[in-house]
Design a protein around this motif. Structure first.
Motif, PDB file in Angstrom:
ATOM      1  N   ALA A 214      -9.612 -34.406  -6.680  1.00  0.00           N
ATOM      2  CA  ALA A 214      -9.219 -33.067  -6.269  1.00  0.00           C
ATOM      3  C   ALA A 214      -7.914 -33.238  -5.606  1.00  0.00           C
ATOM      4  CB  ALA A 214     -10.092 -32.160  -5.561  1.00  0.00           C
ATOM      5  N   LEU A 215      -7.589 -34.058  -4.629  1.00  0.00           N
ATOM      6  CA  LEU A 215      -6.393 -34.207  -3.867  1.00  0.00           C
ATOM      7  C   LEU A 215      -5.058 -34.208  -4.635  1.00  0.00           C
ATOM      8  CD1 LEU A 215      -7.669 -37.200  -1.671  1.00  0.00           C
ATOM      9  CD2 LEU A 215      -7.032 -34.736  -0.809  1.00  0.00           C
ATOM     10  N   GLY A 216      -5.457 -34.684  -6.106  1.00  0.00           N
ATOM     11  CA  GLY A 216      -4.313 -34.638  -7.125  1.00  0.00           C
ATOM     12  C   GLY A 216      -3.985 -33.294  -7.776  1.00  0.00           C
TER      13      GLY A 216
ATOM     14  N   SER B  26       8.683 -39.446  -2.926  1.00  0.00           N
ATOM     15  CA  SER B  26       7.978 -38.303  -2.212  1.00  0.00           C
ATOM     16  C   SER B  26       6.385 -38.387  -2.799  1.00  0.00           C
ATOM     17  CB  SER B  26       8.642 -36.942  -2.445  1.00  0.00           C
ATOM     18  OG  SER B  26       8.372 -36.697  -3.904  1.00  0.00           O
ATOM     19  N   GLY B  27       5.606 -37.898  -2.014  1.00  0.00           N
ATOM     20  CA  GLY B  27       4.192 -37.988  -2.534  1.00  0.00           C
ATOM     21  C   GLY B  27       4.265 -36.997  -3.832  1.00  0.00           C
ATOM     22  N   GLU B  28       4.987 -35.940  -4.020  1.00  0.00           N
ATOM     23  CA  GLU B  28       4.975 -35.083  -5.097  1.00  0.00           C
ATOM     24  C   GLU B  28       5.389 -35.831  -6.357  1.00  0.00           C
ATOM     25  OE1 GLU B  28       6.278 -33.820  -1.913  1.00  0.00           O
ATOM     26  OE2 GLU B  28       7.417 -31.873  -2.601  1.00  0.00           O
ATOM     27  N   ALA B  29       6.731 -36.670  -6.049  1.00  0.00           N
ATOM     28  CA  ALA B  29       7.031 -37.462  -7.344  1.00  0.00           C
ATOM     29  C   ALA B  29       6.051 -38.566  -7.796  1.00  0.00           C
ATOM     30  CB  ALA B  29       8.422 -38.113  -6.859  1.00  0.00           C
ATOM     31  N   GLU B  30       5.400 -39.132  -6.782  1.00  0.00           N
ATOM     32  CA  GLU B  30       4.264 -39.968  -7.115  1.00  0.00           C
ATOM     33  C   GLU B  30       3.306 -39.215  -8.056  1.00  0.00           C
ATOM     34  OE1 GLU B  30       2.391 -42.149  -3.949  1.00  0.00           O
ATOM     35  OE2 GLU B  30       0.988 -43.195  -5.160  1.00  0.00           O
ATOM     36  N   LEU B  31       2.786 -37.955  -7.582  1.00  0.00           N
ATOM     37  CA  LEU B  31       1.811 -37.233  -8.293  1.00  0.00           C
ATOM     38  C   LEU B  31       2.421 -37.078  -9.622  1.00  0.00           C
ATOM     39  CD1 LEU B  31       0.509 -35.124  -5.438  1.00  0.00           C
ATOM     40  CD2 LEU B  31      -0.822 -36.874  -6.919  1.00  0.00           C
TER      41      LEU B  31
ATOM     42  N   GLN C 151      -1.540 -45.524  10.179  1.00  0.00           N
ATOM     43  CA  GLN C 151      -0.430 -45.036  10.541  1.00  0.00           C
ATOM     44  C   GLN C 151       0.712 -45.322   9.446  1.00  0.00           C
ATOM     45  OE1 GLN C 151       0.037 -46.096  14.680  1.00  0.00           O
ATOM     46  NE2 GLN C 151      -1.850 -44.779  15.040  1.00  0.00           N
ATOM     47  N   ALA C 152       0.384 -46.833   9.046  1.00  0.00           N
ATOM     48  CA  ALA C 152       1.366 -47.178   7.971  1.00  0.00           C
ATOM     49  C   ALA C 152       1.160 -46.596   6.721  1.00  0.00           C
ATOM     50  CB  ALA C 152       1.161 -48.576   8.084  1.00  0.00           C
ATOM     51  N   LYS C 153      -0.069 -45.701   6.767  1.00  0.00           N
ATOM     52  CA  LYS C 153      -0.021 -45.123   5.190  1.00  0.00           C
ATOM     53  C   LYS C 153       0.228 -43.586   5.475  1.00  0.00           C
ATOM     54  CE  LYS C 153      -4.005 -47.873   3.486  1.00  0.00           C
ATOM     55  NZ  LYS C 153      -3.597 -47.891   2.120  1.00  0.00           N
ATOM     56  N   GLY C 154       0.755 -43.292   6.800  1.00  0.00           N
ATOM     57  CA  GLY C 154       0.853 -41.935   7.025  1.00  0.00           C
ATOM     58  C   GLY C 154      -0.267 -40.798   7.242  1.00  0.00           C
TER      59      GLY C 154
ATOM     60  N   ASN D 192      -4.675 -42.113  -1.108  1.00  0.00           N
ATOM     61  CA  ASN D 192      -4.385 -40.839  -1.705  1.00  0.00           C
ATOM     62  C   ASN D 192      -4.784 -39.510  -1.096  1.00  0.00           C
ATOM     63  OD1 ASN D 192      -4.288 -42.385  -4.114  1.00  0.00           O
ATOM     64  ND2 ASN D 192      -6.527 -42.339  -4.543  1.00  0.00           N
ATOM     65  N   THR D 193      -5.403 -39.750   0.108  1.00  0.00           N
ATOM     66  CA  THR D 193      -5.589 -38.451   0.924  1.00  0.00           C
ATOM     67  C   THR D 193      -4.217 -38.343   1.846  1.00  0.00           C
ATOM     68  OG1 THR D 193      -7.950 -39.103   1.380  1.00  0.00           O
ATOM     69  CG2 THR D 193      -6.954 -37.813   3.186  1.00  0.00           C
ATOM     70  N   SER D 194      -3.674 -39.324   2.131  1.00  0.00           N
ATOM     71  CA  SER D 194      -2.527 -39.213   3.069  1.00  0.00           C
ATOM     72  C   SER D 194      -1.366 -38.469   2.050  1.00  0.00           C
ATOM     73  CB  SER D 194      -1.657 -40.589   3.404  1.00  0.00           C
ATOM     74  OG  SER D 194      -0.615 -40.481   4.081  1.00  0.00           O
ATOM     75  N   ARG D 195      -1.251 -39.095   0.813  1.00  0.00           N
ATOM     76  CA  ARG D 195      -0.319 -38.330  -0.005  1.00  0.00           C
ATOM     77  C   ARG D 195      -0.801 -36.975  -0.585  1.00  0.00           C
ATOM     78  NH1 ARG D 195      -0.625 -40.980  -6.402  1.00  0.00           N
ATOM     79  NH2 ARG D 195      -2.741 -39.830  -5.933  1.00  0.00           N
ATOM     80  N   GLY D 196      -2.112 -36.815  -0.748  1.00  0.00           N
ATOM     81  CA  GLY D 196      -2.517 -35.377  -0.763  1.00  0.00           C
ATOM     82  C   GLY D 196      -1.847 -34.451   0.198  1.00  0.00           C
ATOM     83  N   ALA D 197      -1.912 -35.061   1.633  1.00  0.00           N
ATOM     84  CA  ALA D 197      -1.547 -34.085   2.579  1.00  0.00           C
ATOM     85  C   ALA D 197       0.111 -34.038   2.517  1.00  0.00           C
ATOM     86  CB  ALA D 197      -2.048 -34.775   3.891  1.00  0.00           C
TER      87      ALA D 197
END
Lengths: 434, 434, 434
Positions: C166-168, B160-165, C250-253, C216-221
């Motif tokens: 900040a996304l993190g 999950s994105g959370e776990a990656e963070l 799309q492959a990055k979410g 990182n943007t996609s993961r933050g979302a």
């Protein structure tokens, strides 16, 4: 308060290391004495007498002496900045103690070197708390010798996972009253040790490309007003590979690179500067091929793209084995998609001046035209493209010019080289635009 | 204090999952009973009786029983470590409660399995605070049964994105007095669920490559003394693709991978080990082609590169349609740029021994030569390259040897396989170098 | 508590900006008046009257008036959401003050626009503390006008290294009692300004690809229940390039993208939806080539792969100059490795229904078969592949369907377009599956 830059140089193209003491020579400082003589395009923006990895552990006390000798005598005339690298290790208090002793010795004003030294490079840092330990030694040394707090710049080598993570903490820590991390200057990647620390393996033993490390270093520099520098490129023979690496780095905002020889310094000093002459590229089978200029036309000499004129505005275009018949407009469109233009210094200055004039006249966006006549298999095709420039495009295009201006202001010893590269008129216009 | 490794294994090549209970079989534990028999190169470094995704939800209570039955009876003889995966979900307290109950049951010393179990694998973790909730269950279970706190290893699936963070927070949290996160062992990517969580779409439905996730997992492992493992490679038929994925992972420092079959275990156990025989590659149109050895020469059989001897030390070289005339030196230089060498285990041991001897003799850096005679279109070309080795190069090159030593020490059941692969003499030398 | 989505739309495909005031026109709001009329597949999911970069600084007060005029009159009928972009800059208190004034003005219920406005877009944000400053203005404005706290959505443009960092931090900050960051909706990359901020240089002046930023943007979302949107694609003429970029995203979410024209809106609205018809691809020299369907067979017309039938179940296959003789099974295996299938909407719905039925019947995993007859150089080869589907595969495959359902529910004005694309029957089945 915005992200500030606190040092004289806003850009550093070259980080050139020299061993401080070599055994078996009559004069163990011979390499330092050679390097300190460099001038002009062969002299780096930052010179790093390297009392760490480039120098055998047993020679490092002598190396510290050599640094003092050579810089006190000849440092005043060196055209770039001088940042010796001294030992440090996040996992070794003994090494950190040695760092402190060498810094105390080299920075002692009685030794006459410190007035020509701009800062020190600290390798093998770990967490941000480890960076603070090094910073504290700088502060104590500055205080000991009556130097202003923060006047000695600190650059670090990012060569561990911990240090890469610390790049994300920096902005939270700089400016706290209990440290002087504002002294930070360069963030330099060290891929050999990083590869060891990450325990990476490649079949040939070559270094992995580590794109994420370079991104994170560049982002850390951007977010904290610092300068990102890539690590050494070992294969000194391979000039083309060195350039490819620099082009990759520049697209990441990492505009500086380590240099191991004066030859590499020269290549790296020139690399981020726009070319004297523009050129057209054609994408052939996934690779960009530079077209040959002849009488104002751009000629494709290869056989990856074939073109034949049929009659009545009909053409047969073969790209990578895929054959199509097109009319003239569709053909021009097709070639336009494959073509791209590398603007010259002159082109960039022209475009910026044009946009500045438009802005003055109250217009927020203008179209910049790029056009050329291509010659493929003796068939002429004229292509033309408009690109919209607005304030953001203008500012993004400005980076190479700002870099040029920073170089010109800080490196009078390179004026002659730059004027030879571009001609005096372009240099003058480039210095006033923006 | 440096980054410590706290577990027996410093490297894990293989993470092999087995369903714990399969409906419709006479014995629902049949697959577990098969897997626990694996020995030698087909036995994984870490075996994971999988009571989560590989087992239907309705079968998981029976799966927990099966884990106890099979491991209590036959776990003592299993040559790798045993880490059952039990259920967990960051978003479901019910699932987390089930995790606790299964852990309590499987770890009960009266059931006779726990003495052969090295830890548990926790899937679907979220923030670092979620990791701590799982860690707390381990602590309670250890306390309940009189086991040492921290003695059960915890591995997590990052999906999950959370776990990656959370991978970035780990170093700040491990070692705090209110948790036992030092028990962490493996960081395993789970790309299928990660793809769902990130809501990614690919045209074919195949998994995205997620290079940044793998980098961040590997970096998290490096910064915390843990081991990074990649997720499952679904297309079991595609051995070549599995190897390409492992080569990519290894260049990121991710040396372990999930295996779904004993065949995949064997491939993955061998993959990070250096080859028995070195080989030369030639880059042809952007791809590396392995050259065929014949009588000590390396022959290129394809037609992507053409070479013709003209007269008087002149050659015509055609690479990707680009034709040039060169003299012998320029030709050798050109081919050297295209060639690369994959060293054998023997080569690596030789180089390390050579460097160790040089260091003993007081030299900090030596040149290692690689040379070969290439045969292209019946024209012989001798090429030779020097690479400087210093302490950092030496240490980075050491990773595959350290891995080999870790395998040899921890997996006596693979001694025979290793000696068959390399010969006894190389194995012996590899065990003492470094 | 799990990661929640707090807005009506769970997916946003299109983010379409329109200048708010253009000088030199009879009616400076002309472009707004045009855009607000868009309906159906040309109307975006999110429409952004752009009172920042698209509008000259001197026109922005008039732009704020125009937003009010046009939206109060015609906003009620606009089929997508409306989120004006107003000025902001992390480094300029003056700009932030202007933001507040424009927000107060546009949101004033007496002006009649706010009831049709879903939120505001804040550009040029920096650290998370800077995001909180913007959030605070939203809260004050909501309070001033008696709107529910948090009812106005806030979207941000990520166009600096600080904002990327900040996304993190977001997940640690959302939900704290002293902010209303739960109002966050879209995370939009702004690559032009980001390139400037990172000081990146490319030879042609084109934008770097910034894969890590998009990740990182996609993961933050993903980690915060938000929606990731990519920045503008400048080359409006280049439809193929726009599609390639969307496929990469799309492959990055990252399922949404900026659109600069109604034409781009249409392309981007369709891009993440599964195709009407499935298609087979063959990998030829590293590129995927779509096969032509003819009488139920899939024909390869190129010459990158050659195939000849010898006798007795023997074939000669030439791939990229590499020639091999294979029997029929080995040949099918080889082509299967090179082939891949892009499933149609119908295929995906079929597979999901099949898996749902299997699950109902107590099976956790089933094999999905894909088979086809390929025709290469007039030789027929039948290939077939099984892919295991389990719960995780099912859920990952579900994303395009969930997106389709979100579109169908929220965009009645596109029902006709969707039924035309897929046929009524598929649309109905797609709405009930999952």
């Amino acid at each position: 308060m915005s992200t500030q830059r606190r040092h004289d140089r806003e850009f550093v193209r070259t980080f050139f290391t020299t061993p401080t003491a070599v055994e078996g020579e009559d004069d163990s400082a011979k390499m330092l004495r050679g390097a300190v003589q460099l001038r002009g395009i062969e002299a780096p923006d930052v010179w790093v007498p390297d009392n760490e990895d480039a120098t055998a552990p047993s020679m490092r006390d002598e190396g510290a002496e050599n640094i003092i000798d050579v810089i006190s005598e000849e440092g005043a005339d060196f055209p770039g900045e001088i940042h010796p690298r001294i030992v440090w290790h996040r996992d070794s208090p003994e090494t950190r103690h040695q760092c402190f002793k060498h810094m105390l010795q080299i920075a002692d004003p009685e030794n006459g070197a410190i007035e020509h030294i701009d800062g020190f490079v600290i390798p093998e840092v770990g967490d941000i708390d480890d960076w603070k330990k090094a910073d504290e030694f700088f502060t104590i040394v500055e205080n000991e010798y009556g130097l202003d707090e923060g006047s000695l710049a600190m650059s670090v080598i990012v060569e561990s996972g911990e240090a890469e993570l610390a790049l994300g903490d920096l902005r939270d820590e700089m400016g706290k009253p209990s440290n002087n991390l504002e002294r930070l200057f360069l963030l330099v990647d060290g891929e050999v040790d990083y590869t060891k620390d990450m325990r990476a393996i490649t079949p040939t033993g070559g270094l992995p490309p580590w794109p994420e490390l370079r991104h994170n270093t560049s982002r850390g520099a951007s977010a904290n007003g610092l300068i990102a520098v890539d690590g050494p490129y070992d294969d000194i023979r391979d000039v083309e590979g060195y350039h490819e690496r620099m082009t990759e780095n520049q697209a990441k905002g990492m505009l500086g690179i380590w240099s191991l020889t004066p030859g590499q310094v020269e290549e790296a000093n020139k690399s981020p500067l726009p070319p004297k002459t523009g050129s057209w590229l054609l994408e052939v089978n996934g690779r960009d091929v530079e077209l040959r200029e002849e009488d104002g036309q751009y000629v494709y000499d290869g056989d990856g793209i074939e073109l034949e004129e049929l009659d009545d505005d009909q053409y047969r275009l073969t790209v990578g084995g895929d054959e199509r018949e097109l009319d003239g407009d569709a053909l021009a469109e097709e070639l336009l998609d494959l073509a791209s233009y590398i603007p010259s210094m002159n082109d960039i200055v022209d475009s910026m001046e044009e946009f500045e004039a438009a802005k003055e006249a109250g217009r927020g966006a203008i179209a910049m035209e790029q056009s050329a006549t291509l010659l493929v298999d003796d068939v002429e095709v004229s292509i033309s493209n408009d690109r919209m420039w607005d304030e953001a495009t203008y500012q993004a295009a400005q980076t190479p010019i700002t870099l040029f201006q920073d170089v010109y202001e800080n490196r009078p010893d390179q004026h002659e080289d730059l004027e030879e590269m571009y001609g005096e008129e372009i240099v003058e216009r480039a210095m006033v635009v923006g």
